[in-house]
Structure formats: structure tokens, C-alpha cells
Design an enzyme around this catalytic site. Sequence first.
Site, PDB file in Angstrom:
ATOM      1  N   LYS A 169       6.719 -10.474   5.263  1.00 20.56           N
ATOM      2  CA  LYS A 169       6.169 -10.482   6.595  1.00 20.56           C
ATOM      3  C   LYS A 169       7.190 -10.866   7.783  1.00 20.56           C
ATOM      4  O   LYS A 169       8.264 -11.651   7.559  1.00 20.56           O
ATOM      5  CB  LYS A 169       5.189 -11.540   6.498  1.00 20.56           C
ATOM      6  CG  LYS A 169       4.065 -11.357   5.569  1.00 20.56           C
ATOM      7  CD  LYS A 169       3.196 -10.239   6.259  1.00 20.56           C
ATOM      8  CE  LYS A 169       1.981 -10.107   5.217  1.00 20.56           C
ATOM      9  NZ  LYS A 169       1.275  -8.555   5.797  1.00 20.56           N
ATOM     10  N   ASP A 196       6.693  -6.175   7.521  1.00 14.75           N
ATOM     11  CA  ASP A 196       5.336  -5.875   7.806  1.00 14.75           C
ATOM     12  C   ASP A 196       5.152  -6.880   9.133  1.00 14.75           C
ATOM     13  O   ASP A 196       5.091  -8.231   9.052  1.00 14.75           O
ATOM     14  CB  ASP A 196       4.301  -6.135   6.767  1.00 14.75           C
ATOM     15  CG  ASP A 196       2.832  -5.748   7.470  1.00 14.75           C
ATOM     16  OD1 ASP A 196       2.509  -5.523   8.589  1.00 14.75           O
ATOM     17  OD2 ASP A 196       2.086  -6.154   6.371  1.00 14.75           O
ATOM     18  N   GLU A 222       6.684  -1.543   8.963  1.00 10.69           N
ATOM     19  CA  GLU A 222       4.905  -1.704   9.038  1.00 10.69           C
ATOM     20  C   GLU A 222       4.209  -2.246  10.023  1.00 10.69           C
ATOM     21  O   GLU A 222       4.546  -3.475  10.414  1.00 10.69           O
ATOM     22  CB  GLU A 222       4.219  -2.107   7.622  1.00 10.69           C
ATOM     23  CG  GLU A 222       2.882  -2.117   7.504  1.00 10.69           C
ATOM     24  CD  GLU A 222       2.224  -2.676   5.987  1.00 10.69           C
ATOM     25  OE1 GLU A 222       2.965  -2.133   5.057  1.00 10.69           O
ATOM     26  OE2 GLU A 222       1.356  -3.296   5.942  1.00 10.69           O
ATOM     27  N   GLU A 248      -3.634   0.113   8.156  1.00 11.84           N
ATOM     28  CA  GLU A 248      -4.819  -0.670   7.677  1.00 11.84           C
ATOM     29  C   GLU A 248      -5.946  -1.354   8.469  1.00 11.84           C
ATOM     30  O   GLU A 248      -6.837  -1.758   7.965  1.00 11.84           O
ATOM     31  CB  GLU A 248      -3.928  -1.981   6.943  1.00 11.84           C
ATOM     32  CG  GLU A 248      -3.479  -2.750   8.088  1.00 11.84           C
ATOM     33  CD  GLU A 248      -2.612  -3.956   7.389  1.00 11.84           C
ATOM     34  OE1 GLU A 248      -1.489  -3.935   7.071  1.00 11.84           O
ATOM     35  OE2 GLU A 248      -3.125  -5.201   7.323  1.00 11.84           O
ATOM     36  N   ASP A 271      -7.193   1.201   3.771  1.00 12.06           N
ATOM     37  CA  ASP A 271      -7.581   0.378   3.044  1.00 12.06           C
ATOM     38  C   ASP A 271      -9.113   0.924   2.483  1.00 12.06           C
ATOM     39  O   ASP A 271     -10.118   1.122   3.160  1.00 12.06           O
ATOM     40  CB  ASP A 271      -7.866  -0.829   3.449  1.00 12.06           C
ATOM     41  CG  ASP A 271      -8.167  -2.354   2.356  1.00 12.06           C
ATOM     42  OD1 ASP A 271      -8.996  -1.998   1.331  1.00 12.06           O
ATOM     43  OD2 ASP A 271      -7.345  -3.194   2.281  1.00 12.06           O
ATOM     44  N   HIS A 298      -3.322   0.594   1.771  1.00 10.90           N
ATOM     45  CA  HIS A 298      -3.215  -1.004   1.879  1.00 10.90           C
ATOM     46  C   HIS A 298      -4.190  -1.576   0.928  1.00 10.90           C
ATOM     47  O   HIS A 298      -5.417  -1.074   0.561  1.00 10.90           O
ATOM     48  CB  HIS A 298      -3.730  -1.328   3.377  1.00 10.90           C
ATOM     49  CG  HIS A 298      -3.819  -2.959   3.745  1.00 10.90           C
ATOM     50  ND1 HIS A 298      -5.059  -3.435   3.521  1.00 10.90           N
ATOM     51  CD2 HIS A 298      -3.054  -3.794   4.023  1.00 10.90           C
ATOM     52  CE1 HIS A 298      -5.090  -4.633   3.857  1.00 10.90           C
ATOM     53  NE2 HIS A 298      -3.543  -5.023   4.047  1.00 10.90           N
ATOM     54  N   GLU A 331       0.395  -0.916  -3.267  1.00  7.07           N
ATOM     55  CA  GLU A 331       0.447  -2.208  -3.078  1.00  7.07           C
ATOM     56  C   GLU A 331       0.119  -3.131  -4.185  1.00  7.07           C
ATOM     57  O   GLU A 331      -1.278  -3.017  -4.256  1.00  7.07           O
ATOM     58  CB  GLU A 331      -0.170  -2.344  -1.472  1.00  7.07           C
ATOM     59  CG  GLU A 331       0.065  -3.850  -0.933  1.00  7.07           C
ATOM     60  CD  GLU A 331      -0.451  -4.095   0.452  1.00  7.07           C
ATOM     61  OE1 GLU A 331      -1.052  -3.399   0.786  1.00  7.07           O
ATOM     62  OE2 GLU A 331       0.161  -5.276   1.097  1.00  7.07           O
TER      63      GLU A 331
END
Length: 383
Positions: A169, A196, A222, A248, A271, A298, A331
Site C-alpha cells: 500500500k 497500490d 494500481e 476495483e 471485483d 480484485h 489476488e
Amino acid sequence: MRIECVRTHWLRAPLSQRLGFSQCFIDAREVLWVEIITSDGTSGWGECYGPAAVCQAAVDSLYAPRLVGENPLAHERLWHRLWRETLDFARGGILMAAISGLDIALWDLKGKLLGLPVSELLGGRQSDSVAGYATGMYFRDLPEDALIEVLVEEAIGYYENGFGALKIKIGKNWAFDSRLIVAMREALPEAMLMADANHAYELSEAVGTAKLLEQCRYVWFEEPLSPEYEWQFRQLSERTDIPLAAGECEQTRHGFRRLLSPGGVQIAQPDLAYCGGITEGLKIRALASSHGVNVVPHCWGTLWNLAAASHFVASGFWEPGRLESPAPLLEVDRSPNPLRDELFAAGVEIDGSRVKVPTASGLGVVADEQAMMDFRVNRTEVR
Ligand code: MG
């Protein structure tokens, strides 16, 4: 054969430590599971990605009454009925998350009724296991020096457990992000790393971060930018070589058309528990294929979603394809989640970084209904 009943299970697990990303911290994991039961007593299960209370109200008041009495095998017709009859106010958002969970449950149900795993209903598996990448490294309530140390240790742990690909992250602040990006690469020189930002950056900031990610050999960037500014992905892509991933927050083939049309996004990330389910996920994949874009779903929930994504990924292909094509990725969220780890009597097997695609009928995972009692907030039933 008819749908006799739709149940919902709102589940919640407090976390012992808050987890953060660029937009907020969370102190609990929460999910809405849906269960569709047929007249012969067979249950299909799915999950919704989004606020459980709102998803539950949407299923109970809007969608379940439209499913009861219907043929459970008619997933395409039922999807369109739910979509069309609520289109004026439910083209997307949390209501689409509710449709998504119900759609996943219909695929699970169809597999169980026909005695086939979902991957075979989707056209067959390219392989019996898929390559997973570990998602984790969420922010904690720590001073930044200590936080970087903790996050690097966490990543090393996943790497040593067999995950050669890891996603971190970023999007906190430029100084922190830069130090973390470099520290991860120095600690894991051979790992496949992704970063991300959860749509944290302005375009100019994203350009700077992309250059650093390139230098540090990250393989994708991302959600660098807001999902509201689709055209900025093309602007960013013209100033960097790192592939951009996004999607996502996006739903339906219509949303993905808006995201992909301007160009720039190279990896689409619907997702399945939010984009419209497996039924709509297939259409998004076809749309992405027509743009030369690969799909890496996602997946940040419990095992209904992970199992659904494993069937989906295993039945997909990597554009443009060649004899020695890269493997499609799945993922695998490794951040703490008791709802994923403690509520299944039969789960998804992970061996190193390989995720075995379940071969039992339907999604191939089984809820532990006794264990669910400990996490239940509210259970409803429409018949
Ligand atoms: Mg993300």
C-alpha cells in the site's frame, strides 16, 4: 425446481489492530453472505463487497422477492431481471454489490445442481491451480520509521512462505511512499512487487511515483488516480512505462467501457462481489479483451469471493497469448480476516503461492454454519 428462499448473513469480526490504506483505517472486517435455497434443499452461496447493512437491506427489499419462485438455473435471465427492474436507481454502487453476491450464489447453486465445479461451467480450467500474489502491508498506527520496518518484515514473511509476488500500500505521503517503495525493493530484490495507491494521487504526483516504481522494477501501479478521471490514466501512461492497474471501484461492462476507452489502463481489476457477479465479470473480461487489456480480479473478502475468482482466473487467458505466456494472477489477501480464516469447513487450498482451484461442485467451499454464530450481526430470510 424453483428458488424457495433467499437468506442473508451479516457477519462482523473486530480486528485486534487497526489496518489502514491511503483513504482510511478500519477496525473490523465485515461482510454480507447470501444463500439461495431451492425447493430440493440445495443452497448456493455468495458474498457482497460493500457495507453489509446496506447490501442486506437491498437483498431483502429489492432483489430476493424477485428471485423467489424463479428457476435457479437461469442466471443470465435473472441477472437481467434484477438489473432492468431496478435500473432507474440501481445502475451501480452498493445495489450492484447486492446483485453481485446473488449472482455468485446462483453460479454456486448451478454447479451443485449439475454436479460440476464453476470453472467447468465457465468453459474449463487452463490449469488446476493459479498463481497467487499476496496483498497485505496495510498501514498501522505506528510512527513512520517503525511502520516501514513492520511492513518490510511482513512482506519478507509472505515471501519466505512462498509468495514470490506481493502488493504493498502507498498513497500516504510522498516522503513515506518513496522510502517504503525503495525499502521493499532492497529487502526483496527478486520479488515481483506491485504498489497500490487506492486513488490517492493527483496526476503530477502519480507521474513522480511511477518513475520511482519503474526504477525499483515494480510490475504494476494500481489505482494511482481517481476513478472519476478516466482520461488521466492515458495521460499518466504516456509519461511512464509501468503498467497501470485499476477497476476495483468500477462496475458492469458499461463502467469498464468508460474506464478502458480512453486508454492507459493495462490491467482491469473487477471485483466479482461488486462488479455485477460472475455473469457480468465474463462480459467485462470480453470487453477488456477487445481493448487488449488483461483482467486480474480484485479480491478482498472471504472464501466465496476467493473461490469464485479462482474459477474465473483459471478459465481465463492472458492477452495476447503465446506458447510461454505469463500466468494469469489471483489476488490473495493475507491481511487479518477471521471471516475468511475461521468460517469455512472446506476452504481454498494454497500451496506456496499456488492456489488450487476447488474441484467439488459449485464454488467448492463450504461454510461452517456453527462457527458463523460467533460472528453474526443479523440473519434474514425471504421466502
Ligand atoms: Mg487495490
